[in-house]
Design an enzyme around this catalytic site. Structure first.
Site, PDB file in Angstrom:
ATOM      1  N   PHE A  10       0.818  -1.209   0.000  1.00 20.66           N
ATOM      2  CA  PHE A  10       0.000   0.000   0.000  1.00 20.66           C
ATOM      3  C   PHE A  10       0.851   1.258   0.000  1.00 20.66           C
ATOM      4  CE2 PHE A  10      -3.116   3.012   1.948  1.00 20.66           C
ATOM      5  CZ  PHE A  10      -4.073   2.929   0.942  1.00 20.66           C
ATOM      6  N   LYS A 101      -4.573   0.434   9.188  1.00 18.46           N
ATOM      7  CA  LYS A 101      -5.883   0.198   9.781  1.00 18.46           C
ATOM      8  C   LYS A 101      -5.764  -0.828  10.899  1.00 18.46           C
ATOM      9  CE  LYS A 101      -7.901   0.911   5.184  1.00 18.46           C
ATOM     10  NZ  LYS A 101      -8.641   0.305   4.075  1.00 18.46           N
ATOM     11  N   GLY A 129     -10.214   3.806   3.481  1.00 23.40           N
ATOM     12  CA  GLY A 129     -11.311   3.591   2.552  1.00 23.40           C
ATOM     13  C   GLY A 129     -11.092   2.357   1.689  1.00 23.40           C
ATOM     14  N   SER A 131      -9.835   0.229  -0.963  1.00 27.20           N
ATOM     15  CA  SER A 131      -8.753   0.353  -1.940  1.00 27.20           C
ATOM     16  C   SER A 131      -7.839  -0.858  -1.859  1.00 27.20           C
ATOM     17  CB  SER A 131      -7.936   1.619  -1.670  1.00 27.20           C
ATOM     18  OG  SER A 131      -7.451   1.612  -0.337  1.00 27.20           O
ATOM     19  N   ALA A 133      -3.918  -2.083  -3.239  1.00 27.41           N
ATOM     20  CA  ALA A 133      -2.669  -1.486  -3.693  1.00 27.41           C
ATOM     21  C   ALA A 133      -2.472  -1.606  -5.196  1.00 27.41           C
ATOM     22  CB  ALA A 133      -1.494  -2.136  -2.951  1.00 27.41           C
ATOM     23  N   LYS A 184     -13.721  -3.437   9.946  1.00 29.43           N
ATOM     24  CA  LYS A 184     -14.144  -4.196   8.765  1.00 29.43           C
ATOM     25  C   LYS A 184     -13.217  -5.376   8.511  1.00 29.43           C
ATOM     26  CE  LYS A 184     -10.744  -2.547   5.989  1.00 29.43           C
ATOM     27  NZ  LYS A 184      -9.838  -3.284   5.081  1.00 29.43           N
ATOM     28  N   THR A 241     -13.686  -5.393   1.267  1.00 29.61           N
ATOM     29  CA  THR A 241     -12.820  -6.325   1.979  1.00 29.61           C
ATOM     30  C   THR A 241     -13.479  -7.686   2.192  1.00 29.61           C
ATOM     31  OG1 THR A 241     -11.909  -4.419   3.141  1.00 29.61           O
ATOM     32  CG2 THR A 241     -11.350  -6.555   4.016  1.00 29.61           C
TER      33      THR A 241
END
Length: 319
Positions: A10, A101, A129, A131, A133, A184, A241
């Site tokens: 990331f 996160k 958010g 996403s 990589a 999440k 996710t």
């Protein structure tokens, strides 16, 4: 100039996207890894197939970070404190944006809270958010949440960190954005386990939906706003996710469900976050059944079938 701390997938992807706007320093702890990337202009270990733009300076020297106007920190949440204990002085007085996160085990703290402890004079923010990589690095369109309690600083960061393929939405609800991104991952492990065990798409949909209810319960207990949880950093990130094999947390859960080994070298933030969250829930008197069974799965105390039976046999209630 912008600095990105951490040359995982990331962090590398963010550096590649930000380099379309101007100079970027990508810092990595491992000097040998840095030499490999300098020689090949590729992060073959973490993000293979992506050529790193010439605007990126790759370094293992923290002094190269000192000249940056903005620092993005993309190291695993469980390693953030150890990094800051060493690097805190180089970040003093700068806007520091957390790009990891999770909740810290032992303290339950979120990334911006850990940063504030070690770099008290930094302006902190959170970038989070839905996403992956690879998508970001390839220049595919991505929308993220930038959370900063200081709205003026948030506006400045929003302008500086928006790129041709990353659109940023701003909020002052840092708590909601961080908890959405952290929790999440726990639900993604549960969804992966259900699919890995062959329990079907209906089971995944139920876990995703009831998992979102747990996410909201926890976040609102900490003062998060409902609109944040329904946005990119909450519901949006949860859906991505829990439904894609590109997610490390989902794949980890899938391996548990299938009874397969998982690469221990891959960071799975949801595993540590589940345990931190369970401890916090116990102290706060919150009932989080999905989090509880995920913790049991991670620790090897439950198998998937027993976990699902525990959830299905709970007392009937209104939605």
């Amino acid at each position: 100039m912008i600095a990105v701390i951490g040359a995982g997938a990331f962090g590398t992807a963010l550096a590649a996207s930000l380099a379309r706007n101007g100079p970027v320093v990508l810092w990595a702890r491992d000097a040998q890894h840095v030499q490999e990337m300098q020689a090949t202009r590729e992060n073959a270990r973490r993000l293979p197939g992506i050529t790193l733009p010439t605007a990126i300076t790759i370094s293992a020297d923290l002094d190269d970070v000192s000249d940056a106007d903005i620092v993005l920190v993309s190291v695993p949440a469980q390693k953030l404190r150890a990094f800051l204990e060493t690097a805190g002085p180089q970040l003093a007085g700068k806007p520091v944006v957390a790009c990891c996160k999770g909740m810290e085990r032992g303290t339950g703290l979120r990334p911006t809270q850990v940063i504030a402890e070690h770099v008290p004079k930094a302006a902190t923010a959170m970038l989070t958010g839905p996403s992956f990589a690879q998508d970001i690095a390839k220049g595919l369109p991505t929308a993220l949440t930038l959370a900063c309690a200081d709205d003026a600083m948030g506006g400045y960061l929003q302008k500086r960190l928006t790129t041709p393929n990353i659109r940023l939405y701003r909020t002052t609800d840092v708590t909601g954005a961080e908890l959405g991104g952290a929790l999440k991952n726990v639900i993604a492990i549960a969804c992966g386990a259900a699919i890995g065990a062959g329990l079907g798409e209906s089971a995944r949909a139920a876990l995703l939906t009831r998992g979102f209810a747990e996410l909201v319960k926890v976040a609102q207990t900490h003062g998060a706003r409902a609109e944040t949880l329904a946005g990119l950093s909450g519901f949006g990130d949860l859906v991505l996710t829990c439904t894609s094999a590109q997610s490390r947390n989902y794949r980890f859960g899938e391996s548990i469900g299938a009874g397969e080994n998982f690469d221990k070298g891959v960071t799975v933030e949801g595993a540590a976050t589940a345990q931190a969250l369970e401890e916090m829930a116990r102290q706060a008197g919150l009932d989080l059944p999905i989090t509880r069974v995920v913790t049991g799965l991670v620790r090897g105390e439950l198998n998937v079938r027993d976990a699902m039976d525990m959830l299905l046999q709970r007392p009937l209630k209104e939605e």
